[in-house]
Design an enzyme around this catalytic site. Sequence first.
Site, PDB file in Angstrom:
ATOM      1  N   ASN A   2       0.806  -1.219   0.000  1.00 45.15           N
ATOM      2  CA  ASN A   2       0.000   0.000   0.000  1.00 45.15           C
ATOM      3  C   ASN A   2       0.837   1.266   0.000  1.00 45.15           C
ATOM      4  OD1 ASN A   2      -2.697  -0.678  -0.194  1.00 45.15           O
ATOM      5  ND2 ASN A   2      -2.892  -1.164   1.983  1.00 45.15           N
ATOM      6  N   HIS A   3       0.246   2.334  -0.537  1.00 40.49           N
ATOM      7  CA  HIS A   3       0.768   3.686  -0.426  1.00 40.49           C
ATOM      8  C   HIS A   3      -0.172   4.471   0.491  1.00 40.49           C
ATOM      9  CE1 HIS A   3       3.281   3.734  -4.377  1.00 40.49           C
ATOM     10  NE2 HIS A   3       3.074   2.500  -3.976  1.00 40.49           N
ATOM     11  N   ARG A   4       0.346   5.513   1.076  1.00 42.15           N
ATOM     12  CA  ARG A   4      -0.511   6.386   1.868  1.00 42.15           C
ATOM     13  C   ARG A   4      -1.475   7.126   0.922  1.00 42.15           C
ATOM     14  NH1 ARG A   4       1.469  10.648   6.561  1.00 42.15           N
ATOM     15  NH2 ARG A   4      -0.656  11.310   7.159  1.00 42.15           N
ATOM     16  N   ARG A   5      -2.758   7.183   1.327  1.00 39.25           N
ATOM     17  CA  ARG A   5      -3.772   7.740   0.430  1.00 39.25           C
ATOM     18  C   ARG A   5      -4.495   8.956   1.007  1.00 39.25           C
ATOM     19  NH1 ARG A   5      -4.806   2.279   0.638  1.00 39.25           N
ATOM     20  NH2 ARG A   5      -6.786   2.551   1.752  1.00 39.25           N
ATOM     21  N   THR A  35       0.427  10.354  -3.126  1.00 37.22           N
ATOM     22  CA  THR A  35       0.613   8.952  -2.745  1.00 37.22           C
ATOM     23  C   THR A  35       2.054   8.495  -2.951  1.00 37.22           C
ATOM     24  OG1 THR A  35      -0.007   8.228  -4.972  1.00 37.22           O
ATOM     25  CG2 THR A  35      -1.771   8.380  -3.333  1.00 37.22           C
TER      26      THR A  35
END
Length: 225
Positions: A88-91, A96
């Site tokens: 995951n990436h920060r959203r 991102t």
Amino acid sequence: MAFPLPDTAYPVTQPDGMPHRSTVFLRAVIDHPRWRVGDYSYASAHVPPSDWAVHLAPYLYAFSPEKLVIGKFCQIADGVQFITASANHRRDGFSTFPFAIFHRRFENAPSLPGPGPDTVIGHDVWIGQGARILPGARIGDGVIVGAGAVVAGTVAPYMVVAGNPARVVSTRFPADVAARLQDLAWWDWPIEKVEQHEVAICGANLALLEAAKAEIGGAGGAFPS
């Protein structure tokens, strides 16, 4: 012929007596601290990988905070991938972009998300060719995942899901039957008993299985955790 032990790497034997290396019992071939896999769950690949853990879950690292949990007697077709939370990436910010990956300052890195949830697959789940299981998915016992499906969230036991995003397309059994099957938890029986009642398991003879469970005794199995 005796049923292969769950720690058999190549449980299928070809007519010439050589092992079929494209199908493996996962418990026997995966040595990874973030995997939890039950007995007799297998995966297949047209071209056998050198590392099944990386092949199936390429973003699950030894240092990942999340786990991938797979129950017993699961069937994983060629091309399936588990996209676990470390992908995951920060959203929630304006970007991102994972800056920390490139400047390699990971402690309290503002561009990286916090730890994500485990991905949990129940017992006797069939995941079709090319399916993608997204971070934090929880797939119940007896679910069938259609080829190419992209699965997120929670899937109730004994559902059939397909599509992108995956949606329930049918139920395998009425709710009361699904509940009774989970109470039976045949996947926790000794393998000799499973083989003995193969006809009833594959032929949906619930009455016979419940009678067999009464003979065996013991509590039903729990959802993997």
